[in-house]
Design a protein around this motif. Sequence first.
Motif, PDB file in Angstrom:
ATOM      1  N   ASN A   1       1.259 -14.966  -6.993  1.00 21.16           N
ATOM      2  CA  ASN A   1      -0.182 -14.692  -6.969  1.00 21.16           C
ATOM      3  C   ASN A   1      -0.497 -13.297  -7.492  1.00 21.16           C
ATOM      4  OD1 ASN A   1      -0.467 -17.198  -5.798  1.00 21.16           O
ATOM      5  ND2 ASN A   1      -0.773 -16.408  -3.738  1.00 21.16           N
ATOM      6  N   GLU A   2       0.353 -12.323  -7.157  1.00 18.71           N
ATOM      7  CA  GLU A   2       0.102 -10.938  -7.577  1.00 18.71           C
ATOM      8  C   GLU A   2       0.412 -10.727  -9.060  1.00 18.71           C
ATOM      9  OE1 GLU A   2      -1.538  -8.796  -5.665  1.00 18.71           O
ATOM     10  OE2 GLU A   2      -1.610 -10.456  -4.236  1.00 18.71           O
ATOM     11  N   VAL A   3       1.472 -11.355  -9.556  1.00 25.06           N
ATOM     12  CA  VAL A   3       1.834 -11.218 -10.970  1.00 25.06           C
ATOM     13  C   VAL A   3       0.711 -11.761 -11.859  1.00 25.06           C
ATOM     14  CG1 VAL A   3       3.416 -12.103 -12.751  1.00 25.06           C
ATOM     15  CG2 VAL A   3       4.325 -11.150 -10.635  1.00 25.06           C
ATOM     16  N   ALA A   4       0.003 -12.770 -11.388  1.00 25.54           N
ATOM     17  CA  ALA A   4      -1.116 -13.329 -12.157  1.00 25.54           C
ATOM     18  C   ALA A   4      -2.201 -12.277 -12.391  1.00 25.54           C
ATOM     19  CB  ALA A   4      -1.701 -14.540 -11.432  1.00 25.54           C
ATOM     20  N   LYS A   5      -2.259 -11.239 -11.554  1.00 30.27           N
ATOM     21  CA  LYS A   5      -3.266 -10.178 -11.681  1.00 30.27           C
ATOM     22  C   LYS A   5      -2.728  -8.956 -12.424  1.00 30.27           C
ATOM     23  CE  LYS A   5      -3.999 -10.553  -7.063  1.00 30.27           C
ATOM     24  NZ  LYS A   5      -4.432 -10.057  -5.755  1.00 30.27           N
ATOM     25  N   ALA A   6      -1.459  -8.959 -12.782  1.00 33.25           N
ATOM     26  CA  ALA A   6      -0.824  -7.778 -13.385  1.00 33.25           C
ATOM     27  C   ALA A   6      -1.452  -7.416 -14.725  1.00 33.25           C
ATOM     28  CB  ALA A   6       0.671  -8.023 -13.558  1.00 33.25           C
ATOM     29  N   LYS A   7      -1.537  -6.108 -14.971  1.00 35.54           N
ATOM     30  CA  LYS A   7      -2.079  -5.596 -16.231  1.00 35.54           C
ATOM     31  C   LYS A   7      -1.026  -4.812 -17.015  1.00 35.54           C
ATOM     32  CE  LYS A   7      -6.773  -5.420 -14.526  1.00 35.54           C
ATOM     33  NZ  LYS A   7      -7.124  -5.106 -13.160  1.00 35.54           N
ATOM     34  N   ILE A   8       0.220  -4.823 -16.537  1.00 40.73           N
ATOM     35  CA  ILE A   8       1.303  -4.110 -17.220  1.00 40.73           C
ATOM     36  C   ILE A   8       2.393  -5.116 -17.577  1.00 40.73           C
ATOM     37  CG2 ILE A   8       0.862  -1.886 -16.098  1.00 40.73           C
ATOM     38  CD1 ILE A   8       3.229  -2.526 -14.206  1.00 40.73           C
ATOM     39  N   PRO A   9       3.224  -4.815 -18.589  1.00 44.03           N
ATOM     40  CA  PRO A   9       4.328  -5.712 -18.922  1.00 44.03           C
ATOM     41  C   PRO A   9       5.394  -5.704 -17.823  1.00 44.03           C
ATOM     42  CG  PRO A   9       4.361  -3.777 -20.338  1.00 44.03           C
ATOM     43  CD  PRO A   9       3.128  -3.675 -19.493  1.00 44.03           C
ATOM     44  N   ILE A  10       6.021  -6.858 -17.618  1.00 44.50           N
ATOM     45  CA  ILE A  10       7.053  -7.003 -16.589  1.00 44.50           C
ATOM     46  C   ILE A  10       8.282  -7.634 -17.221  1.00 44.50           C
ATOM     47  CG2 ILE A  10       7.649  -8.030 -14.368  1.00 44.50           C
ATOM     48  CD1 ILE A  10       4.595  -8.335 -13.871  1.00 44.50           C
TER      49      ILE A  10
ATOM     50  N   THR B   1       2.496  -4.946  -8.877  1.00 40.47           N
ATOM     51  CA  THR B   1       1.842  -5.057 -10.190  1.00 40.47           C
ATOM     52  C   THR B   1       0.456  -5.690 -10.086  1.00 40.47           C
ATOM     53  OG1 THR B   1       2.795  -7.226 -10.756  1.00 40.47           O
ATOM     54  CG2 THR B   1       4.047  -5.249 -11.415  1.00 40.47           C
ATOM     55  N   GLY B   2       0.172  -6.396  -9.021  1.00 45.73           N
ATOM     56  CA  GLY B   2      -1.137  -7.003  -8.832  1.00 45.73           C
ATOM     57  C   GLY B   2      -2.173  -6.056  -8.264  1.00 45.73           C
ATOM     58  N   LEU B   3      -1.749  -4.873  -7.847  1.00 51.20           N
ATOM     59  CA  LEU B   3      -2.683  -3.875  -7.312  1.00 51.20           C
ATOM     60  C   LEU B   3      -3.375  -3.131  -8.456  1.00 51.20           C
ATOM     61  CD1 LEU B   3      -0.400  -2.256  -4.560  1.00 51.20           C
ATOM     62  CD2 LEU B   3      -2.158  -4.023  -4.242  1.00 51.20           C
ATOM     63  N   GLU B   4      -4.424  -2.423  -8.132  1.00 50.62           N
ATOM     64  CA  GLU B   4      -5.074  -1.543  -9.107  1.00 50.62           C
ATOM     65  C   GLU B   4      -4.201  -0.291  -9.199  1.00 50.62           C
ATOM     66  OE1 GLU B   4      -7.577  -1.123 -12.004  1.00 50.62           O
ATOM     67  OE2 GLU B   4      -7.837  -2.800 -10.608  1.00 50.62           O
TER      68      GLU B   4
ATOM     69  N   PRO C   1      -2.574   3.260 -11.179  1.00 51.86           N
ATOM     70  CA  PRO C   1      -2.993   4.324 -12.092  1.00 51.86           C
ATOM     71  C   PRO C   1      -2.433   4.068 -13.496  1.00 51.86           C
ATOM     72  CG  PRO C   1      -1.394   5.159 -10.490  1.00 51.86           C
ATOM     73  CD  PRO C   1      -1.698   3.745 -10.123  1.00 51.86           C
ATOM     74  N   PRO C   2      -3.074   4.631 -14.518  1.00 55.35           N
ATOM     75  CA  PRO C   2      -2.649   4.377 -15.909  1.00 55.35           C
ATOM     76  C   PRO C   2      -1.247   4.900 -16.230  1.00 55.35           C
ATOM     77  CG  PRO C   2      -4.321   6.102 -15.836  1.00 55.35           C
ATOM     78  CD  PRO C   2      -4.214   5.534 -14.452  1.00 55.35           C
ATOM     79  N   GLN C   3      -0.684   5.737 -15.373  1.00 54.38           N
ATOM     80  CA  GLN C   3       0.664   6.262 -15.613  1.00 54.38           C
ATOM     81  C   GLN C   3       1.737   5.187 -15.422  1.00 54.38           C
ATOM     82  OE1 GLN C   3      -1.677   7.740 -13.751  1.00 54.38           O
ATOM     83  NE2 GLN C   3      -1.993   9.736 -14.664  1.00 54.38           N
ATOM     84  N   VAL C   4       1.429   4.118 -14.705  1.00 56.29           N
ATOM     85  CA  VAL C   4       2.386   3.022 -14.522  1.00 56.29           C
ATOM     86  C   VAL C   4       2.356   2.184 -15.790  1.00 56.29           C
ATOM     87  CG1 VAL C   4       3.069   1.036 -13.141  1.00 56.29           C
ATOM     88  CG2 VAL C   4       2.040   3.027 -12.028  1.00 56.29           C
TER      89      VAL C   4
ATOM     90  N   GLU D   1       0.822  -1.204   0.000  1.00 60.56           N
ATOM     91  CA  GLU D   1       0.000   0.000   0.000  1.00 60.56           C
ATOM     92  C   GLU D   1       0.859   1.258   0.000  1.00 60.56           C
ATOM     93  OE1 GLU D   1      -3.209   0.285  -0.678  1.00 60.56           O
ATOM     94  OE2 GLU D   1      -3.176  -1.883  -0.929  1.00 60.56           O
ATOM     95  N   ASP D   2       2.034   1.186   0.656  1.00 60.58           N
ATOM     96  CA  ASP D   2       2.959   2.324   0.611  1.00 60.58           C
ATOM     97  C   ASP D   2       3.441   2.559  -0.814  1.00 60.58           C
ATOM     98  OD1 ASP D   2       2.717   2.784   3.274  1.00 60.58           O
ATOM     99  OD2 ASP D   2       4.660   1.956   3.826  1.00 60.58           O
ATOM    100  N   ALA D   3       3.738   1.484  -1.528  1.00 61.71           N
ATOM    101  CA  ALA D   3       4.196   1.613  -2.918  1.00 61.71           C
ATOM    102  C   ALA D   3       3.123   2.308  -3.750  1.00 61.71           C
ATOM    103  CB  ALA D   3       4.524   0.245  -3.494  1.00 61.71           C
ATOM    104  N   LYS D   4       1.881   1.915  -3.544  1.00 64.05           N
ATOM    105  CA  LYS D   4       0.783   2.546  -4.288  1.00 64.05           C
ATOM    106  C   LYS D   4       0.671   4.032  -3.931  1.00 64.05           C
ATOM    107  CE  LYS D   4      -3.948   1.914  -5.695  1.00 64.05           C
ATOM    108  NZ  LYS D   4      -5.182   1.186  -5.542  1.00 64.05           N
ATOM    109  N   LEU D   5       0.839   4.360  -2.656  1.00 61.87           N
ATOM    110  CA  LEU D   5       0.792   5.770  -2.241  1.00 61.87           C
ATOM    111  C   LEU D   5       1.925   6.578  -2.884  1.00 61.87           C
ATOM    112  CD1 LEU D   5      -0.145   5.405   1.528  1.00 61.87           C
ATOM    113  CD2 LEU D   5      -1.597   6.274  -0.316  1.00 61.87           C
TER     114      LEU D   5
END
Length: 160
Positions: free
Chosen positions: A145-154, A83-86, A88-91, A48-52
Amino acid sequence: MQQNLEITALNGTKYQFVEVEIFTKFVNVYAWYSNKWNRLTCTFKNLEDAKLWIEEMVKKLGEDCKILLHGDSMGGATVLMTTGLELPPQVKAAISDCAFTSAWEVFASVLKNTYHLPAFPLLQIANGMVKKRAGYELDECNAKNEVAKAKIPILFIHGE
């Protein structure tokens, strides 16, 4: 004006970045360089800190900024789990250098390969202690588990 930037990681690996304009923000995980937080959390409490931090970067740099997440070792695992979090589109993408999959798998591997001990029952006992003292379980910090939810390239960087 085009700018070349070379960054050398603590392990000596050199990274070259080319960009017109670069703004870099380095963030340390809990307990890494200070003793404010008295235990490492294997990235679990850092998400959550990373997202903030990402949201703060968007505010500072503007809605049209482009963000690339990068982390090495435990920071790589934090990036993967982020990467598994929701986001912003800037990422736009993420780079993970030598991340671990989960704390459970790391400890099981160390017990087997370094100490020649079975994971059972030591990991179950350790997991109970971590849950009681830190409030989470060892497999809750699971990058797979989180990478499975990722929506960006890694980009994954890993060696032996």
